[in-house]
Write a protein that holds these residues in place. Structure first.
Motif, PDB file in Angstrom:
ATOM      1  N   MET A 128       0.847  -1.167   0.000  1.00 39.48           N
ATOM      2  CA  MET A 128       0.000   0.000   0.000  1.00 39.48           C
ATOM      3  C   MET A 128       0.897   1.237   0.000  1.00 39.48           C
ATOM      4  O   MET A 128       1.723   1.416   0.881  1.00 39.48           O
ATOM      5  CB  MET A 128      -0.914  -0.005   1.231  1.00 39.48           C
ATOM      6  N   ALA A 129       0.748   2.085  -0.981  1.00 43.36           N
ATOM      7  CA  ALA A 129       1.538   3.304  -1.092  1.00 43.36           C
ATOM      8  C   ALA A 129       0.844   4.458  -0.372  1.00 43.36           C
ATOM      9  O   ALA A 129      -0.357   4.436  -0.129  1.00 43.36           O
ATOM     10  CB  ALA A 129       1.728   3.658  -2.560  1.00 43.36           C
ATOM     11  N   LEU A 130       1.612   5.456  -0.028  1.00 44.85           N
ATOM     12  CA  LEU A 130       1.083   6.678   0.567  1.00 44.85           C
ATOM     13  C   LEU A 130       1.257   7.810  -0.437  1.00 44.85           C
ATOM     14  O   LEU A 130       2.176   7.794  -1.246  1.00 44.85           O
ATOM     15  CB  LEU A 130       1.836   7.030   1.853  1.00 44.85           C
ATOM     16  N   GLU A 131       0.375   8.776  -0.385  1.00 37.03           N
ATOM     17  CA  GLU A 131       0.548   9.970  -1.206  1.00 37.03           C
ATOM     18  C   GLU A 131       0.781  11.156  -0.297  1.00 37.03           C
ATOM     19  O   GLU A 131       0.303  11.183   0.840  1.00 37.03           O
ATOM     20  CB  GLU A 131      -0.651  10.218  -2.117  1.00 37.03           C
ATOM     21  N   ILE A 132       1.549  12.109  -0.780  1.00 37.05           N
ATOM     22  CA  ILE A 132       1.804  13.306   0.010  1.00 37.05           C
ATOM     23  C   ILE A 132       0.551  14.171  -0.046  1.00 37.05           C
ATOM     24  O   ILE A 132       0.078  14.517  -1.125  1.00 37.05           O
ATOM     25  CB  ILE A 132       3.022  14.073  -0.525  1.00 37.05           C
ATOM     26  N   HIS A 133       0.014  14.496   1.117  1.00 35.57           N
ATOM     27  CA  HIS A 133      -1.185  15.321   1.203  1.00 35.57           C
ATOM     28  C   HIS A 133      -0.803  16.794   1.323  1.00 35.57           C
ATOM     29  O   HIS A 133      -1.295  17.633   0.584  1.00 35.57           O
ATOM     30  CB  HIS A 133      -2.049  14.877   2.388  1.00 35.57           C
ATOM     31  N   ASN A 134       0.062  17.115   2.268  1.00 38.18           N
ATOM     32  CA  ASN A 134       0.551  18.476   2.464  1.00 38.18           C
ATOM     33  C   ASN A 134       2.020  18.438   2.843  1.00 38.18           C
ATOM     34  O   ASN A 134       2.475  17.479   3.462  1.00 38.18           O
ATOM     35  CB  ASN A 134      -0.188  19.201   3.601  1.00 38.18           C
ATOM     36  N   ILE A 135       2.717  19.493   2.528  1.00 35.15           N
ATOM     37  CA  ILE A 135       4.036  19.767   3.090  1.00 35.15           C
ATOM     38  C   ILE A 135       3.796  20.885   4.088  1.00 35.15           C
ATOM     39  O   ILE A 135       3.231  21.926   3.739  1.00 35.15           O
ATOM     40  CB  ILE A 135       5.034  20.174   2.000  1.00 35.15           C
ATOM     41  N   THR A 136       4.195  20.672   5.345  1.00 38.04           N
ATOM     42  CA  THR A 136       3.824  21.574   6.423  1.00 38.04           C
ATOM     43  C   THR A 136       4.980  22.482   6.826  1.00 38.04           C
ATOM     44  O   THR A 136       6.108  22.030   6.969  1.00 38.04           O
ATOM     45  CB  THR A 136       3.354  20.763   7.645  1.00 38.04           C
ATOM     46  N   PHE A 137       4.656  23.753   7.005  1.00 43.41           N
ATOM     47  CA  PHE A 137       5.597  24.759   7.474  1.00 43.41           C
ATOM     48  C   PHE A 137       5.136  25.249   8.841  1.00 43.41           C
ATOM     49  O   PHE A 137       4.005  25.723   8.976  1.00 43.41           O
ATOM     50  CB  PHE A 137       5.602  25.979   6.537  1.00 43.41           C
ATOM     51  N   ASP A 138       5.989  25.170   9.857  1.00 43.40           N
ATOM     52  CA  ASP A 138       5.746  25.885  11.102  1.00 43.40           C
ATOM     53  C   ASP A 138       6.112  27.340  10.842  1.00 43.40           C
ATOM     54  O   ASP A 138       7.094  27.626  10.150  1.00 43.40           O
ATOM     55  CB  ASP A 138       6.627  25.341  12.229  1.00 43.40           C
ATOM     56  N   CYS A 139       5.336  28.269  11.380  1.00 45.17           N
ATOM     57  CA  CYS A 139       5.592  29.678  11.089  1.00 45.17           C
ATOM     58  C   CYS A 139       4.986  30.569  12.167  1.00 45.17           C
ATOM     59  O   CYS A 139       4.220  30.109  13.005  1.00 45.17           O
ATOM     60  CB  CYS A 139       5.023  30.043   9.725  1.00 45.17           C
ATOM     61  N   ALA A 140       5.322  31.841  12.112  1.00 45.65           N
ATOM     62  CA  ALA A 140       4.753  32.821  13.032  1.00 45.65           C
ATOM     63  C   ALA A 140       3.457  33.399  12.473  1.00 45.65           C
ATOM     64  O   ALA A 140       2.476  33.555  13.188  1.00 45.65           O
ATOM     65  CB  ALA A 140       5.758  33.941  13.300  1.00 45.65           C
ATOM     66  N   ASP A 141       3.435  33.691  11.173  1.00 46.51           N
ATOM     67  CA  ASP A 141       2.294  34.344  10.526  1.00 46.51           C
ATOM     68  C   ASP A 141       1.794  33.452   9.392  1.00 46.51           C
ATOM     69  O   ASP A 141       2.269  33.553   8.262  1.00 46.51           O
ATOM     70  CB  ASP A 141       2.734  35.712   9.997  1.00 46.51           C
ATOM     71  N   SER A 142       0.852  32.572   9.708  1.00 39.94           N
ATOM     72  CA  SER A 142       0.405  31.582   8.719  1.00 39.94           C
ATOM     73  C   SER A 142      -0.220  32.224   7.482  1.00 39.94           C
ATOM     74  O   SER A 142       0.072  31.819   6.361  1.00 39.94           O
ATOM     75  CB  SER A 142      -0.557  30.576   9.359  1.00 39.94           C
TER      76      SER A 142
END
Length: 134
Positions: free
Chosen positions: A1-15
């Protein structure tokens, strides 16, 4: 079973601010509601992979271990670099060579590294062979 990338996440101060920068750079859309998390994606309701911006209290303290490499779908790498700088990015490394190859390393407004490479029109046809593992 493969996975797909849903989001690439950035931690930030001002989203919302950082999402707006990336949406402008990529030509994507910004999606948010009352939640402080913001998504940048190509389209809605089926956006595919997106960039997710989550506000965190702590600041960035070290070099990213993962970064995005982007390339223009129109125009040149150098035009894309100029556009990114005008939008608030900072050039931190210029790896362009006299023969036109190379890339430019930048920081987004919150210090996240990314690179701008040449677009397909500048690269021409690929000559290397790709191998699939698995």
């Amino acid at each position: 079973m493969a996975l797909e990338i849903h989001n690439i996440t950035f931690d930030c101060a001002d989203s919302r601010g950082l999402a707006t920068f990336w949406a402008g750079l990529l030509g994507w859309n910004v999606y948010y509601d009352d939640d402080p998390e913001v998504v940048v994606a190509p389209s809605y309701p089926n956006p595919g992979m997106g960039l997710l911006f989550i506000p965190v209290p702590e600041g960035k303290t070290a070099k990213n271990r993962v970064h995005l490499d982007v390339a223009p779908d129109e125009g040149t790498r150098d035009e894309a670099v100029e556009r990114a700088v005008a939008a608030g990015a900072t050039v931190t490394g210029d790896h362009r060579k006299d023969d036109g190859t190379g890339w430019v390393t930048l920081l987004d407004p919150e210090g996240n590294e990314f690179c701008i490479e040449r677009g397909a029109a500048e690269r021409g046809p690929r000559t290397s062979t790709a191998y699939r593992i698995g």
